[in-house]
Every structure is written in structure tokens, then in C-alpha cells.
Design an enzyme around this catalytic site. Structure first.
Site, PDB file in Angstrom:
ATOM      1  N   LYS A 191       0.796  -1.241   0.000  1.00  0.00           N
ATOM      2  CA  LYS A 191       0.000   0.000   0.000  1.00  0.00           C
ATOM      3  C   LYS A 191       0.824   1.285   0.000  1.00  0.00           C
ATOM      4  O   LYS A 191       0.465   2.259   0.649  1.00  0.00           O
ATOM      5  CB  LYS A 191      -0.947   0.013   1.200  1.00  0.00           C
ATOM      6  CG  LYS A 191      -1.972  -1.099   1.181  1.00  0.00           C
ATOM      7  CD  LYS A 191      -2.881  -1.071   2.385  1.00  0.00           C
ATOM      8  CE  LYS A 191      -2.194  -1.566   3.619  1.00  0.00           C
ATOM      9  NZ  LYS A 191      -3.115  -1.882   4.719  1.00  0.00           N
ATOM     10  N   ASP A 226      -5.662  -5.536  10.603  1.00  0.00           N
ATOM     11  CA  ASP A 226      -6.998  -4.898  10.604  1.00  0.00           C
ATOM     12  C   ASP A 226      -8.123  -5.915  10.369  1.00  0.00           C
ATOM     13  O   ASP A 226      -9.235  -5.758  10.896  1.00  0.00           O
ATOM     14  CB  ASP A 226      -7.089  -3.739   9.590  1.00  0.00           C
ATOM     15  CG  ASP A 226      -6.587  -4.089   8.198  1.00  0.00           C
ATOM     16  OD1 ASP A 226      -6.125  -5.225   7.988  1.00  0.00           O
ATOM     17  OD2 ASP A 226      -6.667  -3.208   7.311  1.00  0.00           O
TER      18      ASP A 226
HETATM   19  C1  BGC Z   1      -2.033  -5.743   3.815  1.00  0.00           C
HETATM   20  C2  BGC Z   1      -2.874  -6.471   4.813  1.00  0.00           C
HETATM   21  C3  BGC Z   1      -4.074  -5.624   5.185  1.00  0.00           C
HETATM   22  C4  BGC Z   1      -4.807  -5.164   3.948  1.00  0.00           C
HETATM   23  C5  BGC Z   1      -5.993  -4.284   4.267  1.00  0.00           C
HETATM   24  C6  BGC Z   1      -2.849  -5.256   2.636  1.00  0.00           C
HETATM   25  O1  BGC Z   1      -2.078  -4.494   1.780  1.00  0.00           O
HETATM   26  O2  BGC Z   1      -0.989  -6.571   3.345  1.00  0.00           O
HETATM   27  O3  BGC Z   1      -2.139  -6.788   5.971  1.00  0.00           O
HETATM   28  O4  BGC Z   1      -4.917  -6.362   6.011  1.00  0.00           O
HETATM   29  O5  BGC Z   1      -3.932  -4.464   3.104  1.00  0.00           O
HETATM   30  O6  BGC Z   1      -5.635  -3.153   4.942  1.00  0.00           O
END
Ligand code: BGC
Length: 516
Positions: A191, A226
Site C-alpha cells: 500500500k 486490521d
Molecule cells: C495488507 C494487509 C491488510 C490489507 C488491508 C494489505 O495491503 O498486506 O495486511 O490487512 O492491506 O488493509
């Protein structure tokens, strides 16, 4: 003047009424060559995934899940299926005051949560921004920033008292291999984060170091993803909750799994024989297994991302990428003279958002799809915002059509993933706790996902999607409060060491209705 305006209005209204009468309500691109429509449809065809194809994808996902859970295959598995050390769900009777930090995207939240029992929770929270310089900078600076924000919040809430050491739950929404409830090594950033010096490190230790440097009277007693927070918060209210799902900037799911299916489990095998698994399903497809459904737009989004080749499933679903997929399709159609006619030649505004990476936000996809009928007032506004002056009816209809295809594909892929989990859990009633901006604000995501799930979930199972408000923070607080109590019950060695027990799994009061 008054007459002229009224006259124009009446003529406009009549024209609009005639237009409406002549235009079927469903999508239709009028006034263009029928061949153009076919060409547009051909481009969008690549985004369609049939039910049969979804069923194949479900089988693939199940294989990847089993690989992630197998000690022999885990190392090379792409869907990591991390055990979380959370072994049961709350029953609503938990009480206490806990702090929580929720880091998962560009916004970061600090929360003070009062668990009141009887499934009641009170919370106060504050949102802070994580500047780009921190997202891409030195790791320890990220944790120092979190500590500063927490201190700021605690001062406002009058919590800075040295005699009390507050327990804290840390929602850290990135892939982590947990070694205990309060011990988790980051395996990779996602992200848009790339902070140096954090991958392979224990992020709880890094946070605690930053808190201790600033003498903040807080002890991080639990780290949760989360998805886990969302599952826990939803279970506080609904005992059928067995899955947590996030559809926001990123996407991921977790669920309660039986221990005998978790070959990688290294904790004890006492009751309850189950553990929540953080799937990290965003990485599904990182071994090319989804190539057959990827389009050239998906490939482009991936190549220009900060983590090429990674999080392939996430890049087809989540909010960080959806707007960009739509933008790339718009540009492609424009190049082929199928969209925004007349804007390509003589276009002076190549700095306009339409031409910049990330210039079409996923919230625009939601806005465009909110338009019903042929007025397109929202779509028109969005298009003007990205640099298309005076968009035509066709422009609006086509952009809405593209958006619908892209978001529907995402909803169906997420729905197929959910169907795998629900069928695997195989209980008569399964509630899915869901959170995330995409799910919350997109006008059709839930509907499209549910529709697809009804086709794919085994008929004897009833499922429910429950929106979880502030789930990730509340869930972290729930886990932290129980962890804190469990740790306090241990023989006290010293004030400091009572919390230094990373391998402790967590047990709430409720045992899951057995067997699955
Ligand atoms: C992460 C996860 C997370 C999800 C939603 C992903 O990019 O790797 O750990 O739960 O995003 O936030």
C-alpha cells in the site's frame, strides 16, 4: 432576461424529456457509430469473469491456502496464512480501558476505548496523517511519528500520568509473521509504504522502543492485523462472526481455522483447538496463477507500482488501484478515438489529472456510479475535475460503464474469496465482519459481492455481511484488554517483565461452537 431564462429552461426541459423518452434506462452509448460501441465492449470484455471462471479461481485459492498452512510448502507459498495467536472471539462481556493505534494507510488513528461489557463500547479517537516523507523514509522515524501522535492524543485526554502504564493494542495492517501476540515481523510493505529497516524486524519492539524513548507510559501488549480487529469487533456483537474482511486501500481476509489444519502452528494444542489465520490474500496470484484473468491495464498498474509483481489479487480489487485501472482504460479508449472525442487533438492540458498516474481517485469511481439515469451530474463534475471540459453525454455514459465493469470485477473476485472461506468454515450461519472505504462508500460493491456469493456459497449455509464500525481499532483494543488481563494474572516478576511475554496466545470467554 427573466423570460429568456425561463424560455431556455423550458426548451431544455423539453429536450431532456425527449432525450429520456428516447433513451432506454440501461447503459446505452448513443449518437455514435455502432462499431465504436462494439470496440468499447471488446475492451471491457477482458474485465468480465464468468461464474465458471470464478469457481476455478476458488479452487486455486483453496490450493494456495493449503500451501500456506503446510510446513513443507509455506516458504514458497504466496498466500501466507499467518497464524495470529488469537484463539477465540470475545463474548461481549469484556470490560476495561485500552489505547489502540491503527496504522494501515495514509491515515493513522489513535483511539481510547472503553469496553463497557454487554457488547457496549465507547471510544474517542483522533486521525493523524502520515506524510509521504515518512511513508518512504527511515523505519524508526515512522514509529517515532506514531509515538508523537499518541503522546499528543494522551495529553489531550489527560492520560499522561506516570503511575499508570496503559495497555495498548496495535493494529498494524501489513503482512507480518507473528511469533506471539505481541511479537510480529514485517515480511514486506504494501500500500505505498517502503520505510527502510523494518522488513524482518519485530514491529512491536520498534514501536515500544519509540514509546520508551519518549517516556510514554504505554505498553504494547498485542498486535493485530486490521482484518483480525474487524472480526473481533464484529464478534463482540454477533457470535456467528467467523471472518474479517477489509476492502479499503488494500484488501485482505482472516478467519477462524481449526488447529488440525494449521500445520505451521507452533503454539500449544489446548482448547479451543482453533486460531485466527491472517490470510494475506492480497498476494494471491503473485506466482502468476491469475495471469489468465489479468488485463493489460492490470499489468500496467502493477509495473508502475512500488511493489511490482506483488499483491496481484489486491491490485485487481482494492481502492489503492481501482481508480488507476479506470484511468488507464479511459486513456486507452481516448487514444483509439472512442472516448472524449475532440479532446485528444489540441489538448493543451497534459498536466491534467487524467494524464497523471493516480489522477483518477477510487472515490471518483464511487461518485460516477452513484449517478442514476441520464443526468450524470456527478460524473460530469468528476470529468471536469480531471480536465475534460464540457464532457458529452457519451463521455459520461462510457466512463460510468467502465467504472461499473472495473468495480464489479473487484466485487466478484472478493465474493469468490469469501465463498471459499464460508464453504470451508461450513457452519449453518456465518457472519463476515467487513470494513474499508471501498466497501463503505461504493454504491454497488456490497450488492455485487453478495449476488456473486449467493451463486458460489453452498446452499445450506446462511451468510451475512456486517459492516463493522471502527472495527480494526476496537478489535485491537479487545485483544489488548484480554491480553493485559491474562498477563496480569501471571506471577509478577517486575512491573516491566509482566508484559514481556511475546508467545502468549489469547483466549476469550467464548469457545467456538464446535465442530465446524
Ligand atoms: C495488507 C494487509 C491488510 C490489507 C488491508 C494489505 O495491503 O498486506 O495486511 O490487512 O492491506 O488493509
Amino acid at each position: 432576461m427573466g423570460y429568456a431564462l425561463t424560455g431556455a429552461f423550458v426548451i431544455g426541459l423539453a429536450a431532456y424529456a425527449g432525450y429520456r423518452a428516447a433513451t432506454p434506462q440501461k447503459y446505452l452509448v448513443t449518437n455514435r457509430h455502432p462499431e465504436s460501441n462494439d470496440q468499447i465492449e471488446k475492451v471491457l470484455e477482458s474485465l468480465k469473469i464468468s461464474d465458471e471462471s470464478l469457481q476455478q479461481i476458488m479452487l486455486l485459492l483453496e490450493d494456495e491456502m493449503n500451501a500456506g498452512l503446510s510446513p513443507a510448502m509455506h516458504k514458497n507459498a504466496v498466500v501466507k496464512m499467518f497464524p495470529t495467536y488469537v484463539r477465540s472471539t470475545p463474548d461481549g462481556s469484556e470490560v476495561g480501558q485500552v489505547l489502540a493505534l491503527d496504522l494501515g494507510g495514509t491515515n493513522f488513528r489513535v483511539l481510547l476505548i472503553n469496553l463497557l461489557g454487554h457488547a457496549q463500547i465507547n471510544l474517542t479517537s483522533k486521525i493523524f496523517v502520515i506524510p509521504q516523507s515518512i511513508m518512504l523514509g527511515e523505519g524508526m522515524n515512522l514509529f517515532r511519528h506514531l509515538a508523537d501522535c499518541l503522546l499528543d492524543f494522551m495529553k489531550k485526554e489527560n492520560l499522561v500520568r506516570t503511575s499508570v502504564r496503559y495497555p495498548l493494542g496495535f493494529t498494524f495492517s501489513f503482512p507480518c509473521k507473528q511469533e506471539g501476540l505481541a511479537s510480529a515481523r514485517l515480511t514486506s510493505w504494501t500500500k505505498g509504504f517502503t520505510c527502510a529497516g523494518v522488513v524482518n524486524e519485530d514491529v512491536v519492539k520498534m514501536l515500544q522502543r519509540a514509546l520508551d524513548e519518549k517516556n510514554i507510559n504505554v505498553q504494547c501488549v498485542a498486535l493485530v492485523n486490521d482484518t483480525v480487529g474487524t472480526l473481533m469487533a464484529c464478534a463482540y456483537k454477533d457470535p456467528h462472526t467467523a471472518i474479517g474482511l477489509i476492502l479499503g486501500t488494500g484488501t485482505n481476509a482472516c478467519y477462524m481455522e481449526q488447529l488440525n489444519k494449521v500445520g505451521t502452528w507452533d503454539g500449544d494444542h489446548s482448547e479451543p483447538k482453533q486460531v485466527i489465520i491472517n490470510m494475506e490474500w492480497g498476494a494471491f496470484g503473485d506466482n502468476n496463477k491469475l495471469n489468465h484473468i489479468r488485463t493489460k491495464y492490470d499489468e500496467e498498474v502493477d509495473l508502475s507500482s512500488l511493489n511490482p509483481g506483488k499483491q496481484i489479487f489486491e491490485k485487481m480489487i482494492s481502492g489503492m488501484y481501482m481508480g488507476e485501472i479506470v484511468r488507464l482504460i479511459m486513456l486507452d479508449l481516448m487514444q483509439q478515438d472512442l472516448l472524449f472525442l475532440g479532446h485528444r487533438e489540441g489538448y493543451s492540458g497534459y498536466k491534467a489529472p487524467l494524464f497523471s498516474r493516480g489522477g483518477f481517485y477510487t472515490k471518483f469511481v464511487s461518485t460516477v456510479e452513484t449517478d442514476e439515469g441520464i443526468g450524470f451530474s456527478n460524473t460530469r463534475r468528476v470529468l471536469e475535475d480531471i480536465g475534460i471540459r464540457n464532457p458529452t453525454y457519451d463521455d459520461c455514459a462510457i466512463v460510468q460503464h467502465i467504472s461499473r465493469h472495473v468495480s464489479k470485477r473487484a466485487a466478484r473476485l472478493a465474493g469468490a474469496g469469501m465463498a471459499v472461506l464460508i464453504n470451508r468454515i461450513n457452519r449453518p450461519n456465518v457472519t463476515v465482519g467487513v470494513d474499508g472505504s471501498l466497501y463503505r462508500y461504493h454504491p454497488r460493491f456490497k450488492r455485487n459481492m453478495e449476488k456473486c456469493m449467493h451463486a458460489l456459497v453452498n446452499k445450506h449455509i446462511k451468510f451475512k455481511l456486517a459492516l463493522s464500525d471502527d472495527g480494526s481499532g476496537k478489535g485491537a483494543a479487545l485483544v489488548a484488554s484480554v491480553a493485559d488481563r491474562t498477563l496480569r494474572r501471571k506471577p509478577l516478576l517486575s512491573e516491566e517483565s509482566e508484559h514481556d511475554e511475546p508467545g502468549t496466545p489469547i483466549n476469550f470467554h467464548r469457545k467456538f461452537d464446535t465442530p465446524y
